[in-house]
Enzyme design. Structure first.
Site, PDB file in Angstrom:
ATOM      1  CB  SER A  88     -10.140  -6.633 -34.646  1.00 37.34           C
ATOM      2  OG  SER A  88      -9.427  -5.948 -34.957  1.00 37.34           O
ATOM      3  CG  ASP A  95      -9.716  -6.815 -39.624  1.00 41.09           C
ATOM      4  OD1 ASP A  95     -10.230  -6.723 -40.340  1.00 41.09           O
ATOM      5  OD2 ASP A  95      -9.239  -6.389 -38.646  1.00 41.09           O
ATOM      6  CG  ASP A 118     -13.319  -6.118 -36.567  1.00 39.26           C
ATOM      7  OD1 ASP A 118     -11.870  -6.684 -37.430  1.00 39.26           O
ATOM      8  OD2 ASP A 118     -13.219  -5.685 -36.239  1.00 39.26           O
ATOM      9  CG  ASP A 152     -11.695  -3.416 -37.467  1.00 39.23           C
ATOM     10  OD1 ASP A 152     -11.067  -3.967 -38.211  1.00 39.23           O
ATOM     11  OD2 ASP A 152     -12.237  -3.011 -36.235  1.00 39.23           O
TER      12      ASP A 152
END
Length: 556
Positions: free
Chosen positions: A143, A292, A294, A296
């Site tokens: 993340s 960010d 990834d 999410d």
């Protein structure tokens, strides 16, 4: 096996050259060597996350294989090899390699894998699990953690993070392996299939369901994926929504696990917007968006005169709650049993807005898996209709075809929302001030204290124990009216009476103060940090700032 024996065991293996060289270097530093080998990298309820490198306490091909072995055994025990597993990954170092290694292990047990051929966001993995009717999903990501981290995150067949009972099966299977170098692997091609274009198109089609109102095509937007996996779906989604004037921060559109243009690839941090702000000023953008690695989490900055102001996760969440309710009321599509889901450490502003509009609000523990769990419950029973879910740490979900936080969805809806207010000669900042004037002023803060290494973990646990054994009776001169201990699932009031907490047990303490302020203390589930969340409200901006500063001083 003791740590020294484990190190010697690793030294006897035919490791890849880069790992063998790193292990040799660790031999000269006993502290770093201990940190790399003192434990097996924990596999928690969401999976595992850690620093890249050699050792049992690191993310590498061997610990990834071990996690994939545990997942494979879970699939096999349920006889779901044919349904298989979808695997996605972000742009971090070794992400694609780890994805391939996971698929090879799954293949060794006859489990089919659908593997993205390019980096794609975590929410798209959640969508793909449901799209392919797969039994499980994996995304290789850490993340918004620093560049030295990566992770292995597991999802169930509903597209949400895997439930604890299933995760326990994976953990037990991992523990049963005495030698992680014996985990079998198959040829990738034997049981794996590359996926990309079809799933991109299917996801984009569902994103169009977010549209509440028509947009101003000429509105100027700047978007940065921060070197991550959000570029393709966010850019395509914005253009499909009708935005023709989208500028991508070119330097940050390059997929690079070093994240060379930012100190920390986290849209919660102001520094992540440095290049986006410069680009915004250059093109005269109304709105800046950042995801960010990834994709999410979404960060948003709004033009305010000659500069830009960053919205907090709490502020953007409250704006979206208000926007969705108003838009659906206008269209006559607001369900009578609509529900907003938020975490216990999220601002009460959005809740106040929802309740004032007869929309129910349900609090859950920190972690989007709890929001997804409630969505699944309501979908099954039909008792409530999900409207919106969010958490203060920049995670949001509008449409439940994804069952995790989805920055792609929020990027599109935020742009539409900004376009709507622009037609009224307002920005999102004006809209936020209107909410404050109507519902009161709310302000929040987060204090994070780092606890690194083995001793740090022990110190952090002791800190929580001390607070639990010696509960505070006042904070910044304001009396504590209730202490909510989510570990014991008990709320204790100032008069000594108690009430059961119906949420699952978790190591969190929350203090509720006489003036409505609150403080929550919890160890992070993804980073070696203890987090102190603070929320205050009052009738003016000056008063909330004063209250917040006084409480923060206690815990700094």
């Amino acid at each position: 096996m003791k740590m020294n024996e484990t190190v010697q065991h690793w030294l006897k293996q035919q490791l890849p050259t880069y790992m063998a060289e790193e292990l040799a270097e660790l031999q000269t530093n006993s502290i770093q060597l201990e940190d790399a080998f003192y434990r097996l990298l924990p596999f928690g309820t969401g999976g595992m996350r850690g620093e890249l490198g050699v050792g049992t306490n690191r993310m590498n091909i061997y610990t990834v294989r071990l996690a994939a072995h545990g997942l494979a055994q879970h699939v096999v025990k349920n006889g779901e090899q044919a349904r298989g597993v979808v695997i996605a990954y972000d742009t971090r170092h070794f992400s694609k390699e780890f994805a391939v290694e996971a698929a090879r292990v799954l293949g060794a047990y006859g489990v089919k894998s659908y593997v993205f051929s390019e980096a794609r966001p975590t929410p798209q993995l959640s969508f793909a699990v449901r799209h392919y009717n797969a039994f499980a999903g994996v995304v290789i990501t850490a993340s918004h953690n620093p560049k030295q981290y990566n992770g292995f995150k597991v999802y169930g067949s509903d597209g949400a993070q895997m439930v604890p009972t299933d995760v326990k099966v994976i953990i037990d299977e991992m523990k049963a392996v005495e030698n992680l170098f014996t985990v079998p692997v198959a040829d990738f091609e034997a049981y794996s299939e590359w996926i990309l274009d079809d799933i991109d198109e299917a996801y984009l089609a569902r994103l169009m369901e977010l549209k509440e109102r028509e947009v101003d095509a000429s509105m100027k937007l700047v978007y940065t994926p921060l070197h991550g996996a959000g570029l393709v779906p966010v850019e395509r989604g914005l253009r499909a929504f009708g935005f023709d004037n989208v500028t991508i921060v070119a330097a940050q559109a390059i997929a690079d696990g070093d994240f060379p243009t930012v100190p920390y690839p986290n849209p919660e941090e102001a520094a992540a917007f440095t290049l986006a702000i410069a680009e915004g000023k250059k093109v005269g953008a109304d709105l800046l968006l950042a995801t960010d690695p990834d994709a999410d989490r979404l960060g948003v900055a709004v033009r305010d005169g000659e500069d830009y102001v960053l919205l907090t996760g709490n502020q953007l969440g409250a704006l979206v709650v208000n926007y969705l309710i108003e838009a659906k009321k206008e269209a006559g599509t607001l369900p009578e049993n609509a529900v907003v889901l938020k975490t216990i450490v999220t601002s009460e502003l959005g809740a106040s807005i929802a309740r004032a509009n007869s929309v129910e609000v349900v609090d859950v523990l920190t972690g989007f898996k709890y929001i997804a769990e409630k969505i699944e419950q309501y979908t099954t029973t039909g008792e409530k209709q999900f409207l919106f879910g969010y958490e203060e740490s920049y995670g949001y979900l509008v449409k439940d075809f994804v069952r995790d936080k989805d920055a792609v969805q929020l990027a599109l809806l935020t742009a539409e929302m900004a376009s709507y207010y622009a037609a009224q000669e307002k920005t999102l900042l004006h809209a936020l001030r209107d909410l404050f004037e109507t519902y009161g002023y709310y302000k929040e803060a987060l204090i994070s204290k780092a606890f690194v290494g083995k001793s740090g973990q022990e110190e952090m646990q002791q800190l929580l124990t001390n607070y639990r054994n010696n509960p505070l009776t006042e904070i910044a001169g304001v009396a504590v009216t209730c202490v909510e201990d989510y570990l014991t699932k008990t709320a204790t009031f100032a008069d000594g009476t108690t009430k059961d907490i119906t949420l699952p047990s978790e190591n969190v303490l929350k203090y509720v103060l006489e003036d409505g302020s609150w403080v929550a203390i919890r160890p992070s589930g993804t980073e070696p940090k203890c987090k102190f969340y603070v929320g205050v409200n009052d009738n003016s901006s000056e008063n909330v700032c004063r209250k917040l500063n006084m409480i923060q001083t206690v815990f700094l």
